[in-house]
Scaffold this motif. Structure first.
Motif, PDB file in Angstrom:
ATOM      1  N   VAL A  86       4.817  22.915 -26.163  1.00 44.20           N
ATOM      2  CA  VAL A  86       5.301  23.439 -24.884  1.00 44.20           C
ATOM      3  C   VAL A  86       5.851  22.309 -24.022  1.00 44.20           C
ATOM      4  N   ALA A  87       5.096  21.200 -23.939  1.00 45.19           N
ATOM      5  CA  ALA A  87       5.531  20.056 -23.123  1.00 45.19           C
ATOM      6  C   ALA A  87       6.833  19.474 -23.655  1.00 45.19           C
ATOM      7  N   LYS A 139      16.607  23.929 -16.473  1.00 39.36           N
ATOM      8  CA  LYS A 139      17.028  25.180 -17.100  1.00 39.36           C
ATOM      9  C   LYS A 139      16.002  26.272 -16.820  1.00 39.36           C
ATOM     10  N   GLU A 140      16.474  27.509 -16.883  1.00 37.21           N
ATOM     11  CA  GLU A 140      15.575  28.646 -16.698  1.00 37.21           C
ATOM     12  C   GLU A 140      14.692  28.827 -17.928  1.00 37.21           C
ATOM     13  N   TYR A 141      13.523  29.391 -17.679  1.00 42.02           N
ATOM     14  CA  TYR A 141      12.646  29.752 -18.783  1.00 42.02           C
ATOM     15  C   TYR A 141      11.902  31.034 -18.416  1.00 42.02           C
ATOM     16  N   SER A 142      11.432  31.716 -19.442  1.00 40.97           N
ATOM     17  CA  SER A 142      10.525  32.848 -19.260  1.00 40.97           C
ATOM     18  C   SER A 142       9.389  32.683 -20.254  1.00 40.97           C
ATOM     19  N   TYR A 143       8.264  33.295 -19.981  1.00 38.95           N
ATOM     20  CA  TYR A 143       7.121  33.183 -20.880  1.00 38.95           C
ATOM     21  C   TYR A 143       7.425  33.838 -22.227  1.00 38.95           C
ATOM     22  N   ASN A 144       8.195  34.928 -22.204  1.00 37.45           N
ATOM     23  CA  ASN A 144       8.543  35.601 -23.465  1.00 37.45           C
ATOM     24  C   ASN A 144       9.424  34.711 -24.338  1.00 37.45           C
ATOM     25  N   THR A 145      10.417  34.055 -23.704  1.00 35.98           N
ATOM     26  CA  THR A 145      11.293  33.151 -24.463  1.00 35.98           C
ATOM     27  C   THR A 145      10.504  31.985 -25.029  1.00 35.98           C
ATOM     28  N   LEU A 146       9.632  31.402 -24.201  1.00 32.96           N
ATOM     29  CA  LEU A 146       8.809  30.285 -24.683  1.00 32.96           C
ATOM     30  C   LEU A 146       7.901  30.714 -25.825  1.00 32.96           C
ATOM     31  N   SER A 147       7.415  31.927 -25.771  1.00 34.80           N
ATOM     32  CA  SER A 147       6.553  32.429 -26.839  1.00 34.80           C
ATOM     33  C   SER A 147       7.299  32.478 -28.165  1.00 34.80           C
ATOM     34  N   LYS A 148       8.550  32.940 -28.126  1.00 35.72           N
ATOM     35  CA  LYS A 148       9.348  33.023 -29.358  1.00 35.72           C
ATOM     36  C   LYS A 148       9.674  31.632 -29.896  1.00 35.72           C
ATOM     37  N   ILE A 149      10.017  30.701 -28.984  1.00 32.98           N
ATOM     38  CA  ILE A 149      10.443  29.365 -29.408  1.00 32.98           C
ATOM     39  C   ILE A 149       9.272  28.550 -29.937  1.00 32.98           C
ATOM     40  N   THR A 150       8.137  28.636 -29.264  1.00 32.58           N
ATOM     41  CA  THR A 150       6.985  27.795 -29.625  1.00 32.58           C
ATOM     42  C   THR A 150       6.072  28.439 -30.661  1.00 32.58           C
ATOM     43  N   LYS A 151       6.299  29.729 -30.959  1.00 32.96           N
ATOM     44  CA  LYS A 151       5.466  30.480 -31.911  1.00 32.96           C
ATOM     45  C   LYS A 151       4.044  30.682 -31.404  1.00 32.96           C
ATOM     46  N   ILE A 152       3.879  30.598 -30.085  1.00 30.67           N
ATOM     47  CA  ILE A 152       2.573  30.888 -29.486  1.00 30.67           C
ATOM     48  C   ILE A 152       2.624  32.326 -29.003  1.00 30.67           C
ATOM     49  N   ASN A 153       1.873  33.181 -29.646  1.00 29.07           N
ATOM     50  CA  ASN A 153       2.002  34.614 -29.391  1.00 29.07           C
ATOM     51  C   ASN A 153       1.393  35.056 -28.059  1.00 29.07           C
ATOM     52  N   ASN A 154       0.375  34.342 -27.620  1.00 26.62           N
ATOM     53  CA  ASN A 154      -0.318  34.741 -26.396  1.00 26.62           C
ATOM     54  C   ASN A 154       0.414  34.188 -25.171  1.00 26.62           C
ATOM     55  N   ILE A 155       1.085  35.070 -24.436  1.00 29.15           N
ATOM     56  CA  ILE A 155       1.845  34.642 -23.257  1.00 29.15           C
ATOM     57  C   ILE A 155       0.932  34.050 -22.193  1.00 29.15           C
ATOM     58  N   ARG A 156      -0.265  34.574 -22.087  1.00 35.10           N
ATOM     59  CA  ARG A 156      -1.223  34.037 -21.114  1.00 35.10           C
ATOM     60  C   ARG A 156      -1.537  32.577 -21.414  1.00 35.10           C
ATOM     61  N   THR A 157      -1.591  32.223 -22.691  1.00 33.86           N
ATOM     62  CA  THR A 157      -1.846  30.829 -23.080  1.00 33.86           C
ATOM     63  C   THR A 157      -0.705  29.923 -22.625  1.00 33.86           C
ATOM     64  N   THR A 166       8.733  37.834 -10.372  1.00 36.86           N
ATOM     65  CA  THR A 166       9.103  38.400 -11.673  1.00 36.86           C
ATOM     66  C   THR A 166      10.337  37.749 -12.290  1.00 36.86           C
ATOM     67  N   TYR A 167      11.181  37.126 -11.479  1.00 36.73           N
ATOM     68  CA  TYR A 167      12.386  36.461 -12.010  1.00 36.73           C
ATOM     69  C   TYR A 167      12.000  35.260 -12.886  1.00 36.73           C
ATOM     70  N   ASN A 168      12.952  34.863 -13.749  1.00 33.09           N
ATOM     71  CA  ASN A 168      12.799  33.597 -14.474  1.00 33.09           C
ATOM     72  C   ASN A 168      12.694  32.435 -13.486  1.00 33.09           C
ATOM     73  N   LYS A 169      12.091  31.362 -13.927  1.00 35.82           N
ATOM     74  CA  LYS A 169      11.952  30.166 -13.103  1.00 35.82           C
ATOM     75  C   LYS A 169      12.706  29.008 -13.771  1.00 35.82           C
ATOM     76  N   LYS A 170      12.902  27.932 -13.007  1.00 37.90           N
ATOM     77  CA  LYS A 170      13.480  26.709 -13.576  1.00 37.90           C
ATOM     78  C   LYS A 170      12.403  25.632 -13.624  1.00 37.90           C
ATOM     79  N   ILE A 171      12.540  24.735 -14.583  1.00 39.68           N
ATOM     80  CA  ILE A 171      11.544  23.673 -14.757  1.00 39.68           C
ATOM     81  C   ILE A 171      12.171  22.312 -14.464  1.00 39.68           C
ATOM     82  N   TYR A 172      11.410  21.473 -13.782  1.00 40.66           N
ATOM     83  CA  TYR A 172      11.839  20.107 -13.466  1.00 40.66           C
ATOM     84  C   TYR A 172      10.709  19.141 -13.788  1.00 40.66           C
TER      85      TYR A 172
END
Length: 416
Positions: free
Chosen positions: A221-222, A231-249, A278-284
């Motif tokens: 994730v880091a 760039k924008e991110y969402s928990y669902n997108t990160l879940s698909k990219i990182t293969k971590i199924n639990n969005i809460r994690t 509820t919107y996507n966020k950006k990371i810095y």
């Protein structure tokens, strides 16, 4: 054991008194009161040196760094004070480094303060800015925010008066190497130093503290986030990219990374709080040097590096309670990098543009600013860029809007 640790740390402290100190751009009068001074910021950003610099002018002080696992084994905290008093001669002023490592440190510090001690504590966890801390310390503390060197401090480090052209040239170094003081002052390898620091923060401040069962997941994730700054991110997108199924994690990992002052997220602006959430966020990232050291596909994307530097300035001011900031995006996908809110008013709209010689890009950036200006009723509109300083006036749906072009180095020196 504790006595030996304190004596060893005292020797280390005395050697640090001899090291070079770069004056930080903070309000030093914050130290001239009886409140508990809580110096907060990333590891190695200069928190300890700030406290030590203050102690140089104090005759009666004691010091202890809690970034030592042996101290944390002590159950009776009175032993800590007994040994400090014996070695330092009953000091009135105490500097406690990385205090967040000590369980229930708030209660310990609060008791010492009630007993008349002058307390300075440093910490590398953003929870120390929370309302929970204010409750524990019952209003007796004052936060002092310390980030890595700002651009103004970065220039001051060289002790040289630079021309405007030279300041702009120095900006490119700052965009790459960032502002962590030690590698810059001691002229050691920035990339190696910050790579080790990044990994140490992950282990000490997150994996060890929160007993992370799968450290490799956190690392994935880091690594993704630092390679996708601004760039924008969402928990669902990160879940698909990182293969971590639990969005809460994933959400939990990002919160940990924010608490450790590695990353911070920026919400998309909306007048409705529910939509903001509820919107996507950006990371810095808290410092460009970490991006240079750890991003997997670091390709000198100067546009994102410029944007990250501006975000750092705004984040520090936000933590100091001076403003709140967001990014703006409409249904057509047009964006403004930063919407700055002061009180209940939208104070600035800021677009960060590296190459304004590209006319197509420039027209797109201006159009987004003008649309946001109308929607948000804000005429304080800025394009931060590398070199150009000018004003352009537009008539936009009955509004007269002046877009100010400001060289980034000049804006950083004024606001950073």
């Amino acid at each position: 054991m504790l006595r030996d640790i304190i004596i060893t740390q005292k020797r280390e402290l005395e050697s640090k008194f001899l090291e070079r100190y770069v004056e930080r751009n903070i309000d030093y009068s914050l130290f001239n009161n009886d409140l508990i001074k809580v110096i907060i910021g990333p590891r190695r950003a200069g928190k300890s040196f700030l406290g030590i610099h203050y102690l140089k002018n104090t005759n009666n002080f004691g010091y202890l760094n809690f970034d030592d696992e042996r101290i944390l084994e002590i159950k009776n905290y009175d032993e800590i004070i007994t040994n400090i008093d014996a070695i330092y001669g009953n000091p009135k002023t105490l500097l406690f480094d990385e205090i967040q490592n000590l369980p229930n440190w708030e209660l310990f510090v609060n008791r010492l303060h009630r007993n008349g001690r002058n307390l300075i504590v440093t910490g590398s966890n953003s929870k120390m800015l929370s309302k929970e801390l204010a409750t524990h310390l019952t209003g007796r503390h004052i936060p002092v925010i310390v980030f890595p060197f700002s651009f103004a401090e970065f220039i001051m480090m060289d002790r040289i008066e630079f021309t405007e052209t030279e300041k702009n040239t120095k900006l490119y170094d700052y965009l790459q190497y960032g502002g962590f003081p030690e590698p810059l002052i001691k002229r050691i390898d920035v990339k190696n130093y910050l790579s080790i620091l990044f990994n140490a923060i992950l282990y000490k401040d997150i994996i060890s503290r929160y007993s992370i069962r799968y450290p490799a997941q956190l690392d994935v994730v880091a690594s993704y986030l630092i390679s996708n700054i601004a760039k924008e991110y969402s928990y669902n997108t990160l879940s698909k990219i990182t293969k971590i199924n639990n969005i809460r994690t994933i959400e939990k990992y990002i919160n940990y990374l924010e608490e450790a002052f590695i990353f911070f997220k920026v919400n998309r602006f909306s007048f409705k709080l529910k939509e903001q959430l509820t919107y996507n966020k950006k990371i810095y990232c808290i410092d460009n040097g970490l991006i240079y050291s750890k991003a997997i596909s670091y390709t000198k994307n100067r546009g994102q590096l410029l944007e990250n530097v501006v975000a750092i300035v705004l984040k520090k001011q936000e933590l100091n309670g001076k403003l709140r900031f967001y990014f703006w995006k409409n249904q057509q996908g047009e964006e403004v990098d930063f919407v700055v809110q002061q009180g209940n008013t939208i104070g600035w709209l800021i677009q960060v543009c590296y190459d304004i010689t590209n006319l197509e890009t420039l027209e797109r950036e201006k159009r987004s600013l003008l649309k946001a200006s109308k929607e948000l009723s804000c005429n304080n509109v800025i394009i931060l860029n590398c070199e150009v300083e000018k004003e352009e006036i537009f008539q936009w749906y009955g509004n007269r809007v002046t877009i100010r072009f400001i060289p980034l180095w000049k804006w950083l020196i004024k606001f950073g």
